[in-house]
Write an enzyme that holds these catalytic residues in place. Structure first.
Site, short mmCIF file in Angstrom:
data_model
loop_
_atom_site.label_atom_id
_atom_site.label_comp_id
_atom_site.label_asym_id
_atom_site.label_seq_id
_atom_site.Cartn_x
_atom_site.Cartn_y
_atom_site.Cartn_z
N TRP A 100 38.69 42.64 41.02
CA TRP A 100 37.95 43.89 40.84
C TRP A 100 37.64 44.55 42.17
O TRP A 100 37.18 43.90 43.11
CB TRP A 100 36.65 43.64 40.11
CG TRP A 100 36.65 43.14 38.71
CD1 TRP A 100 35.52 42.73 38.03
CD2 TRP A 100 37.72 43.02 37.76
NE1 TRP A 100 35.85 42.34 36.74
CE2 TRP A 100 37.21 42.52 36.55
CE3 TRP A 100 39.10 43.28 37.83
CZ2 TRP A 100 37.99 42.27 35.43
CZ3 TRP A 100 39.90 43.03 36.72
CH2 TRP A 100 39.35 42.55 35.54
N ASN A 228 40.64 48.19 33.86
CA ASN A 228 40.91 46.94 33.16
C ASN A 228 40.80 47.16 31.66
O ASN A 228 39.74 47.54 31.14
CB ASN A 228 39.92 45.86 33.60
CG ASN A 228 40.02 44.61 32.75
OD1 ASN A 228 41.10 44.06 32.58
ND2 ASN A 228 38.90 44.17 32.20
N GLU A 229 41.91 46.97 30.95
CA GLU A 229 41.97 46.99 29.49
C GLU A 229 41.35 48.24 28.86
O GLU A 229 40.46 48.15 28.01
CB GLU A 229 41.33 45.73 28.90
CG GLU A 229 42.04 44.45 29.34
CD GLU A 229 41.53 43.19 28.66
OE1 GLU A 229 42.32 42.25 28.54
OE2 GLU A 229 40.33 43.17 28.26
N TYR A 309 47.02 37.54 24.74
CA TYR A 309 45.91 36.73 24.26
C TYR A 309 46.06 36.47 22.76
O TYR A 309 45.33 37.01 21.94
CB TYR A 309 44.58 37.42 24.54
CG TYR A 309 44.18 37.39 25.99
CD1 TYR A 309 43.94 36.18 26.63
CD2 TYR A 309 44.08 38.56 26.73
CE1 TYR A 309 43.59 36.14 27.97
CE2 TYR A 309 43.72 38.53 28.07
CZ TYR A 309 43.48 37.32 28.69
OH TYR A 309 43.14 37.27 30.01
N GLU A 349 47.64 39.61 32.58
CA GLU A 349 46.68 38.61 32.13
C GLU A 349 47.32 37.80 31.02
O GLU A 349 47.91 38.37 30.10
CB GLU A 349 45.38 39.23 31.58
CG GLU A 349 44.46 39.84 32.59
CD GLU A 349 43.11 40.23 31.97
OE1 GLU A 349 42.75 39.66 30.91
OE2 GLU A 349 42.44 41.11 32.53
N TRP A 391 45.35 34.23 33.81
CA TRP A 391 43.90 34.43 33.71
C TRP A 391 43.28 33.07 33.35
O TRP A 391 43.49 32.59 32.27
CB TRP A 391 43.57 35.45 32.62
CG TRP A 391 42.10 35.73 32.53
CD1 TRP A 391 41.16 35.03 31.82
CD2 TRP A 391 41.39 36.79 33.18
NE1 TRP A 391 39.90 35.57 31.98
CE2 TRP A 391 40.02 36.66 32.82
CE3 TRP A 391 41.76 37.83 34.05
CZ2 TRP A 391 39.05 37.54 33.28
CZ3 TRP A 391 40.78 38.70 34.50
CH2 TRP A 391 39.44 38.55 34.11
#
Length: 455
Positions: A100, A228-229, A309, A349, A391
């Site tokens: 970040w 992010n996302e 994920y 990720e 991740w």
């Protein structure tokens, strides 16, 4: 793939693999008319079509995420963990870290209020230190500029600031459309330093207090990530988010044309590609206001990103279905990156949580091997599967930060071995020959033998 094979690389197979490395490297120049393989200059990462390149050679990535580096670097009591994780990552050959470059409001905030920054978080005890240490260990950085989620501020913090300024905002998704909030975000991308009565610190135009190099000229930085996302549930058509991507990506490029830029997408297919939504993990994924193909066709975006994920998107109890989804998801996105987008894709990720039902380390190793082997299938063809970022990687002593996905290399020797082997494969390919040479190399068979030696 049988993960137990990977646990035994320090065996006779390992000797064979290293011999193949030597054969390939010694013969590449002679057979490919390539540049002599010496220590590469720490040059900027760029792209040619669907490949990342450095110094004219392919640059395939084996990397990791550690999101909290800047926050830990601020405090002397935790700063050593930044150096420690870079050292551990380097020891297994990891070449890129995503982290970040934001912390909006709250504890150890970088941006304390719109356009007002904490210089300590930027300099010797913050982001400057992170970049300097990354360069020391020859690890490049992908720096994310904002967060869809509330952790470390995110778009919700921008909306709070807007409301405090008297704006009539109804949703956190107003971040993507409200002119004032977009102005706040642009101020984070490029603020103005004034030495008299105030300072507004910039990210892209900042000069590193350790290296005296402007961030926009620093070759340690692999690239920038917009968010992010990102998700914009208030507009399932995707129009609002698409407009934001186009505007913000062009703004970044108006300041920094040297570094690569990506969105930070999870990779869900949307309305522009109804034939592709079958690859999404569920029907909700096509209703969140993002659109993998449409978003990445924005002019100023350089490479695609997707996350993996299965344990969050499909079910929290691990199963072989997770492995099949991972492979199919990756193959679809690699194909689209090559044929529809003509850009590399980074699976930025992926992981599995120790909190999942039925979790065991063997399954995690198998999942990692699935990601790595799917990428190798692309790499062997000179394809657009640009690499992956696990991740996430943590050093010992940071267990209290673990969200379930953290990998502690010192406690996970089998996982460390798998990661190290993949790094060796990436390094071998990246050193084979120049991008111009591509797959005309007469030593391709030797390379393929090495790629399969430990699988």
């Amino acid at each position: 793939m049988n993960s137990h094979k990977e646990k035994n690389i320090f065996s006779s197979h390992s000797v064979e693999a290293f011999l193949w490395i030597l054969i390939v490297l010694l013969n590449c120049t002679r057979f490919c008319n390539c540049e002599e393989l010496e220590d590469e200059e720490w040059a900027m990462v760029s792209r040619k079509g669907s490949q990342f390149v450095v110094n004219g050679r392919p640059f395939y990535v084996n990397g990791f995420n550690t999101y909290w580096l800047m926050i830990f670097a601020v405090d002397a009591s935790t700063r050593g963990k930044v150096s420690e994780i870079f050292q551990q990552a380097s020891s297994v050959g990891l070449s890129v870290c995503r982290t970040w470059a934001f912390n909006d409001g709250g504890w150890r905030a970088l941006q304390k209020s719109p356009g007002v920054y904490d210089e300590d978080v930027f300099k010797a005890s913050g982001l400057d230190f992170v970049i300097s240490e990354a360069k020391r260990y020859k690890i490049r950085l992908i720096l994310s500029l904002s967060n869809n989620w509330e952790a470390y501020g995110g778009k919700a913090q921008y909306v709070k600031w807007g409301r405090s300024a008297g704006l009539n905002l109804t949703s956190d998704d107003d971040f993507f459309s409200d002119p004032t909030l977009k102005g706040y975000f642009k101020s984070h991308i490029k603020a103005i330093f004034h030495s008299l009565s105030m300072f507004l610190v910039t990210v892209l135009t900042r000069v590193n207090s350790f290296t005296n190099v402007t961030y926009k000229d620093d070759t340690t930085i692999f690239g920038w990530e917009l968010m992010n996302e990102p998700r914009c549930l208030s507009d399932p058509s995707g129009d609002q988010f698409q407009a934001w991507v186009e505007e913000m990506s062009m703004y970044v490029k108006s300041i920094d044309q040297a570094h690569l830029l990506e969105i930070g997408s999870e990779g869900f297919y949307g309305p522009s590609s109804p034939d592709k939504v079958q690859f999404n993990p569920n029907t909700f994924a096509q209703q969140i206001g993002t659109d993998f193909l449409r978003n990445h066709k924005a002019f100023a975006i350089d490479f695609a990103s997707a996350h993996i994920y299965a344990d969050t998107w499909i079910s929290s109890a691990i199963s072989d279905a997770h492995l099949q989804f991972t492979k199919t998801w990756m193959e679809s996105h690699i194909n689209d990156a090559e044929n529809a987008l003509n850009m590399p894709i980074l699976f930025s990720e992926f992981g599995v949580s120790t909190k999942d039902g039925g979790y065991n380390d063997s399954f995690r190793d198998t999942l990692i091997n699935t990601v790595y082997s799917t990428l190798l299938g692309s790499i062997k063809k000179g394809g657009g599967g640009g690499g992956s970022l696990l991740w996430q990687l943590f050093p010992a002593g940071t267990e209290y930060m673990d969200d379930g996905y953290a990998v502690f290399l010192s406690k996970s020797p089998s996982t460390a071995t798998i990661i190290s082997l993949q790094s060796k494969r990436m390094d071998t390919f990246n050193s084979l020959c120049s991008w111009r040479c591509h797959w005309g190399c007469k030593k391709k068979k030797e390379f393929e033998l090495f790629m399969h030696a430990e699988m």
